[in-house]
Scaffold this active site. Structure first.
Site, PDB file in Angstrom:
ATOM      1  N   GLU B  50       0.820  -1.219   0.000  1.00  0.00           N
ATOM      2  CA  GLU B  50       0.000   0.000   0.000  1.00  0.00           C
ATOM      3  C   GLU B  50       0.850   1.263   0.000  1.00  0.00           C
ATOM      4  O   GLU B  50       0.451   2.293  -0.544  1.00  0.00           O
ATOM      5  CB  GLU B  50      -0.960   0.020   1.197  1.00  0.00           C
ATOM      6  N   PHE B 112     -12.032  -7.300  13.245  1.00  0.00           N
ATOM      7  CA  PHE B 112     -10.920  -7.777  12.442  1.00  0.00           C
ATOM      8  C   PHE B 112     -10.536  -6.718  11.401  1.00  0.00           C
ATOM      9  O   PHE B 112     -11.372  -6.174  10.709  1.00  0.00           O
ATOM     10  CB  PHE B 112     -11.298  -9.081  11.732  1.00  0.00           C
ATOM     11  N   GLN B 113      -9.271  -6.430  11.295  1.00  0.00           N
ATOM     12  CA  GLN B 113      -8.721  -5.424  10.381  1.00  0.00           C
ATOM     13  C   GLN B 113      -9.379  -4.057  10.569  1.00  0.00           C
ATOM     14  O   GLN B 113      -9.632  -3.338   9.607  1.00  0.00           O
ATOM     15  CB  GLN B 113      -8.817  -5.886   8.921  1.00  0.00           C
ATOM     16  N   LYS B 162     -17.879  -0.695   5.185  1.00  0.00           N
ATOM     17  CA  LYS B 162     -18.401  -1.686   4.238  1.00  0.00           C
ATOM     18  C   LYS B 162     -19.884  -1.468   3.947  1.00  0.00           C
ATOM     19  O   LYS B 162     -20.323  -1.566   2.805  1.00  0.00           O
ATOM     20  CB  LYS B 162     -18.160  -3.075   4.841  1.00  0.00           C
ATOM     21  N   MET B 476      24.204   9.208   3.574  1.00  0.00           N
ATOM     22  CA  MET B 476      24.078  10.515   4.205  1.00  0.00           C
ATOM     23  C   MET B 476      24.327  10.411   5.700  1.00  0.00           C
ATOM     24  O   MET B 476      24.991  11.263   6.296  1.00  0.00           O
ATOM     25  CB  MET B 476      22.691  11.115   3.926  1.00  0.00           C
TER      26      MET B 476
END
Lengths: 164, 578
Positions: B50, B112-113, B162, B476
Site C-alpha cells: 500500500e 478484524f482489520q 463496508k 548521508m
C-alpha cells in the site's frame, strides 16, 4: 500572555479532536476549553484559553482558521469583550467560620446550591479576577474540591479596538 | 437511478476526471474491486504494497498536476498508507485516498482489520472524512477533490465502511461544491503588491527564492518573466527545482544545507529576499536569526500559516502565486525601469561568486563518482527526463548536478524525507506521462525500501530507469558520522546488499551494472533503448563521496564546509594557470 480564543466550528463529530490535536501536535497547552451549540444548531462555539507569546498565538489562530471545519476564529486579545466562568466549590468551614464564609459568598454574589453535614457547595460566576479572588479568600476555610466550566466570552457591541 | 455505494464511488471518480488509480484489495473493499472489474473508463494499478500505491499516486500527481487517487482496504491496508500520506502532506500534493473500513455497527469494537485511520491521519491530511451514510457519499467525494486540489493542495482521506459501499441510494452528482468554512484567498492584496513593487525598485541586491508553491500554482512562466525582466537572480528550494530554468544565467541553483556556495552567499548578502511559495524550512534557513541577515523579506504564499512561521517577514502577500505575480508584473512594467543598468554591479558580484566556487567534485578515472553518474544522466536525457529520487545523498546529488529547466520534472520527498519514495513515484509518473523518460536516482539503502514495486513496473511494462548509486552504505548518515561522530559508523554499513542485477532479472526486469567511469554512459544509453520494462542500473560508486557544500545543522548558511580535496586540486590548477 493568556489569550481567550473563540472558534466557531461545524457541529460535526471529530471537530473537537481536530482542534485539540492542533494544540497537542505543537506542544501547546489548552488551559480551558468549553464547547456548546450556538443559535444555529449546525454550528458550535468553542472558547479556548491558552498561554503563549504573540507569535505562537498568531500561528495557533492561523492554523485554526486553516482547519476545514472551522468557520471563524476570534482572538479576544484584540477585541473588547466580556467573559465569565462558572465554578462549583465544595468547602467545609469550621463551625465558628460558617457565618464569615456565608458572608463572603454573599459579597461575591455566590449561591449556596447544596449543603451537607460538613460542607457547602457554592456556585460562583465571574471573570478570571473575581474567581481568583474568591478562591483565595475562602482557601483558609478549607476547600474540599472545585470544578470549573472553563471560560466563555462574548464581544461587546460595536467597540472593536483597532489592531496595533 | 439507485446505485450501490461502490458504484457511486466509481461514478464520482469518473466525473472528477480520474482515469488511473493505485491500490490494493482486501476484505472490506471486495465489493468496490468487484465493481471495478468490468469498468472500462477507470484503470486500477495493483502495487505490491500500500505504501507503493500512495507514493505512485503522489508521483502521478506531481508529474501531471492532477489529483492522485489511491484505494486500499481497512486496518493494515490503511495504516500502510500513513507514511505516503504524510509525505504528500508535507509537500502539499493533491491526493484523495479511499480506505475501506469495517461496517459502521462494528466501528470501535476492535473488529478484524479495524484501525481508526481517520484518527491516525488527522494530523497528516488536509482534511479527512468517515462516511457514515451512503447518501452522503457523492457529496463527500466532491468535497474531497475540491479540498485536495484548491488553495494549498494536500491529501484528503475518505474512510468507507463496508455497509456504506454496499448500501443503495439514489445517485445524484452534486455539480457545485460549497463549503462555507473553506475559501482560499487567490487574489493578493493590491496595496501589498504595490508595496512589494516599491521594495523591488528600491533594492540594490535582490534575490528571489522560489519554492514548490510556484510549481503547484503553475506559475513558472510568470516567475521567469519577473526574474528576467527585473534581472533578479533566482535560487530554488529543493521543492522548487524546475520552477525556474536551472540552466538560465540568473539561476543560482539550490540554497540551504547542501545549496550552492553562490546561492547561500547571495542570500546572506542580499538586501531583499523575495520568497515565493516557500515555507523557510530549517534545511533552507540554517540558524534562523542569521538567515538573510541583511535583507528585507517579502513572502508570497497562498497559505497564511506559512507566513512568519519560521522567519520574520517584512511584507506578506497572501494569495495564489500565479495571480500575485501577474499583478506584480503589471505594476512593475508601468515603472519602465532600466533594470539591466541598476542590477549590473549586483549581477557582476553574483557571477564572481559563481566563478569563485562552482559546484564541483573530484573526478576519478578508476572509481565512479556518484556526481558523475548524475551528470551523465543529465547528458543522455538532454535534461528532459522526469527525475525522481529517494532520500539521502542520492537526492542531494540529483538536486545539485542535474539542471531542471521545467516544472514537474523533479519529484522528491522534500518535507518528510521518505526513503522508498522515488521508485513508486517514478511508476506513477511514468503512468501519468507515458512518453517521458522517467528516472529514479536511488541509493542502495532507499531502493530496498520499496523494491517490491518492480513487479508493478514489470507487469505494466513501464520502462522506469532506476539508477542505483551503490556505495554499500546509508551514505548521508555515514557522512554525518564521518564529519560529526568521529567516523564511528554505527549501523550504516549495508554489508549484505543484494545483487541488484539479479534482483531485477528475478522480477523480469533488466539489470545492468557499471563498475568503472567508462561504463557509465554506455549503461545509461543501453537503458534508454529499453521501452517495455523497468531497468535497474547498479553503479558501484565511491563509498567515500560526500555531499558538498554542507552547512552543519544549526549553523548559518554561509558557514559552509567544502570538499578539501577539491579545494586543493583547484588551487593547484589555479597555480598552473598562473
Amino acid at each position: 500572555m493568556r489569550h481567550t480564543i473563540s472558534v466557531l466550528v461545524e457541529n460535526k463529530f471529530g471537530v473537537l479532536s481536530r482542534v485539540s490535536g492542533l494544540f497537542s501536535g505543537r506542544g501547546f497547552n489548552i488551559e480551558s476549553l468549553s464547547v456548546g451549540e450556538t443559535i444555529d444548531p449546525d454550528v458550535s462555539l468553542m472558547t479556548i484559553v491558552t498561554i503563549g507569546d504573540d507569535q505562537i498565538v498568531e500561528q495557533i489562530t492561523k492554523q485554526l482558521n486553516k482547519l476545514i471545519d472551522v468557520i471563524k476564529v476570534v482572538d479576544y486579545m484584540d477585541v473588547d469583550h466580556v467573559e465569565r466562568e462558572l465554578v462549583l466549590i465544595k468547602a467545609a468551614p469550621k463551625k465558628n467560620d460558617k457565618t464569615e464564609f456565608l458572608k463572603l459568598t454573599e459579597i461575591f454574589r455566590g449561591k449556596i446550591i447544596d449543603s451537607g453535614a460538613t460542607s457547602f457547595t457554592v456556585e460562583i460566576t465571574g471573570d478570571e479576577k473575581k474567581i481568583a479572588a474568591f478562591i483565595e479568600l475562602i482557601k483558609p476555610f478549607g476547600i474540599k474540591e472545585f470544578v470549573r466550566t472553563g471560560k466563555v466570552a462574548i464581544a461587546r457591541e460595536g467597540l472593536k479596538k483597532a489592531k496595533q | 437511478m439507485r446505485k450501490s455505494g461502490a458504484e457511486i464511488l466509481i461514478e464520482c471518480l469518473k466525473k472528477e476526471g480520474v482515469k488511473h488509480i493505485f491500490g490494493y484489495p482486501g476484505g472490506v473493499v471486495l465489493n468496490i474491486f468487484d465493481a471495478l472489474y468490468d469498468e472500462k473508463g477507470l484503470e486500477l494499478f495493483l502495487t505490491r504494497h500500500e505504501q507503493g500505491a500512495i507514493h505512485a499516486a503522489d508521483g502521478y500527481a506531481r508529474a501531471s498536476g492532477k489529483v492522485g487517487v489511491a484505494l486500499v482496504t481497512s486496518g493494515p491496508g490503511a495504516t500502510n498508507t500513513v507514511t505516503g500520506i504524510a509525505t504528500a502532506s508535507m509537500d502539499s500534493i493533491p491526493m484523495v485516498v479511499f480506505s475501506g473500513q469495517v461496517p459502521t455497527m462494528l466501528i470501535g469494537n476492535d473488529a478484524f482489520q479495524e484501525a481508526d485511520i481517520v484518527g491516525m491521519t488527522r494530523p497528516c491530511t488536509k482534511h479527512n472524512y468517515l462516511v457514515k451514510d451512503v447518501k452522503d457519499l457523492a457529496q463527500t467525494i466532491r468535497e474531497a477533490f475540491h479540498i485536495a486540489s484548491t488553495g494549498r493542495p494536500g491529501p484528503v482521506l475518505i474512510d468507507l465502511p463496508k455497509d456504506v459501499t454496499t448500501g443503495m441510494t439514489e445517485f445524484k452528482w452534486p455539480e457545485k461544491v460549497n463549503i462555507r468554512s473553506y475559501s482560499p484567498t487567490y487574489q493578493g492584496n493590491k496595496y501589498m503588491i504595490k508595496q512589494a513593487a516599491q521594495m523591488i525598485l528600491k533594492s540594490k541586491k535582490p534575490v528571489i527564492m522560489a519554492g514548490g508553491g510556484v510549481i503547484l500554482s503553475e506559475a513558472s512562466k510568470e516567475l521567469t518573466e519577473l526574474a528576467e525582466m527585473t534581472k533578479i537572480p533566482v535560487t530554488n528550494t529543493l521543492m522548487g527545482l524546475g520552477s525556474f530554468p536551472g540552466s538560465a544565467d540568473l539561476s543560482l541553483g539550490m540554497l540551504g544545507m547542501h545549496g550552492t556556495f553562490y546561492a547561500n552567499t547571495a542570500v546572506q548578502n542580499a538586501d531583499l529576499l523575495i520568497g515565493i511559495g516557500v515555507r523557510f524550512d530549517d534545511r533552507v534557513t540554517g540558524k534562523t536569526d542569521t538567515f538573510a541577515r541583511n535583507a528585507k523579506i517579502i513572502q508570497i504564499d497562498i497559505d497564511p500559516t506559512s507566513i512568519r512561521k519560521n522567519v520574520p517577514v517584512d511584507l506578506p502577500v497572501v494569495g495564489d502565486i500565479k495571480h500575485v505575480l501577474k499583478d506584480l508584473l503589471k505594476v512593475l512594467k508601468d515603472e519602465k525601469e532600466q533594470w539591466g543598468a541598476i542590477r549590473k554591479s549586483w549581477l557582476n558580484q553574483v557571477d564572481a561568486w559563481k566563478k569563485e566556487r562552482p559546484l564541483t567534485y573530484n573526478f576519478d578515472k578508476k572509481i565512479i563518482k556518484p556526481e558523475f553518474v548524475v551528470e551523465k544522466i543529465h547528458k543522455v536525457t538532454k535534461g528532459d527526463a522526469i527525475i525522481c529520487t529517494e532520500v539521502g545523498q542520492n537526492q542531494m546529488w540529483a538536486a545539485q548536478f542535474y539542471k531542471y529547466d521545467k516544472p514537474r520534472h523533479w519529484l522528491s520527498s522534500g518535507g518528510l524525507g521518505t526513503m522508498g519514495y522515488g521508485f513508486p513515484a517514478a511508476i506513477g509518473a511514468q503512468i501519468a506521462c507515458p512518453n517521458k523518460v522517467v528516472f529514479d536516482i536511488a541509493g542502495d539503502g532507499s531502493i530496498q525500501m520499496n523494491i517490491q514495486e518492480l513487479a508493478t513496473a514489470v507487469i505494466n511494462k513501464l520502462p522506469v530507469k532506476v539508477a542505483i548509486l551503490n556505495n554499500r552504505f546509508l551514505g548521508m548518515v555515514r557522512q554525518w558520522q564521518e564529519l560529526f561522530f568521529k567516523e564511528r559508523y554505527s549501523h550504516t554499513g549495508l554489508d549484505v546488499t543484494p545483487d541488484f542485477v539479479k534482483v531485477a532479472e528475478a522480477y523480469g526486469a533488466v539489470g545492468l551494472r557499471a563498475t568503472t567511469p567508462d561504463e557509465v554512459e554506455p549503461v545509461l544509453r543501453e537503458s534508454l533503448k529499453i521501452k517495455d520494462r523497468p531497468v535497474f542500473m547498479d553503479f558501484e560508486v565511491d563509498w567515500k563521496s560526500k555531499v558538498f557544500p554542507m552547512v552543519p545543522a544549526g549553523a548559518a548558511i554561509d558557514e559552509m564546509i567544502f570538499d578539501e580535496e577539491v579545494k586543493e586540486k583547484s588551487k593547484k590548477k589555479l597555480k598552473a594557470v598562473k
